[in-house]
Design a protein around this motif. Structure first.
Motif, PDB file in Angstrom:
ATOM      1  N   SER A 206       0.843  -1.215   0.000  1.00 19.19           N
ATOM      2  CA  SER A 206       0.000   0.000   0.000  1.00 19.19           C
ATOM      3  C   SER A 206       0.870   1.254   0.000  1.00 19.19           C
ATOM      4  CB  SER A 206      -0.947   0.004   1.205  1.00 19.19           C
ATOM      5  OG  SER A 206      -1.824  -1.088   1.148  1.00 19.19           O
ATOM      6  N   ASP A 207       1.845   1.267  -0.900  1.00 23.05           N
ATOM      7  CA  ASP A 207       2.810   2.371  -0.963  1.00 23.05           C
ATOM      8  C   ASP A 207       3.093   2.726  -2.421  1.00 23.05           C
ATOM      9  OD1 ASP A 207       4.804   4.241  -0.606  1.00 23.05           O
ATOM     10  OD2 ASP A 207       6.159   2.906   0.490  1.00 23.05           O
TER      11      ASP A 207
ATOM     12  N   GLU B  34       3.288   5.674  -3.690  1.00 21.14           N
ATOM     13  CA  GLU B  34       4.210   6.815  -3.762  1.00 21.14           C
ATOM     14  C   GLU B  34       5.641   6.326  -3.993  1.00 21.14           C
ATOM     15  OE1 GLU B  34       6.021  10.450  -3.843  1.00 21.14           O
ATOM     16  OE2 GLU B  34       3.860  10.082  -3.920  1.00 21.14           O
ATOM     17  N   THR B  35       6.059   5.345  -3.238  1.00 14.08           N
ATOM     18  CA  THR B  35       7.427   4.841  -3.351  1.00 14.08           C
ATOM     19  C   THR B  35       7.637   4.011  -4.610  1.00 14.08           C
ATOM     20  OG1 THR B  35       7.720   4.843  -0.960  1.00 14.08           O
ATOM     21  CG2 THR B  35       9.187   3.400  -2.234  1.00 14.08           C
TER      22      THR B  35
END
Length: 154
Positions: free
Chosen positions: A31-32, A34-35
């Motif tokens: 759930s990332d 952005e990275t």
């Protein structure tokens, strides 16, 4: 590639598209986005990354789709003439979990690590990630450690 239900492939510089699929999988699993999805590196960067001997990026495939994978780093030690491998990221698509893919990926890394003269593979797990903790406890010895991120701005 292996003959198991989900063939494993160690990525080479020719596998940039598979590494991009793996990044997307990591973004979903952790759930990332952005990275793992925003501001992706160039193809040249990815090719260079995959060409480094001390980096192991391996995927499990269902057809041409990445359904699991890991990225590990080989670290040369100085206190003894030996190496260790650090699993930086490991994930399996939620639709393919509980089918032995993560174990197969780790066992594949074990074989690579043995050939490279390593003495251990280590991995971190987050508190509350019970499936990962159960897997790692099944395969290895648990150590209680503290992890610190040291910023570069101060």
């Amino acid at each position: 590639m292996s003959s198991q239900p989900f063939p494993l492939k160690r990525l080479t510089p020719d596998d940039v598209s598979l590494l991009r699929q793996l990044n997307a999988l990591f973004g979903d699993a952790f759930s990332d986005h952005e990275t793992y999805r925003n501001h992706p590196p160039s193809d040249a960067y990815m090719k260079d990354f995959l060409g480094k001997d001390h980096i192991v990026a391996t995927v499990a495939l269902a057809g041409k789709s990445v359904v699991g994978g890991l990225v590990a780093y080989e670290l040369d030690k100085f206190e003894k003439a030996r190496r260790e491998f650090y699993i930086y990221d490991l994930a399996v698509d939620e639709n393919y979990r509980r089918q032995g893919i993560a174990t197969a990926l780790i066992n594949h890394l074990r074989e690579i690590a043995k050939r490279r003269g390593a003495w251990v593979i280590y991995v971190q797990a987050d508190y509350g990630d019970d499936p990962a903790i159960a897997l790692y406890e099944k395969l290895g010895v648990r150590e209680e450690v503290l992890h610190f991120d040291i910023g570069l701005d101060g």
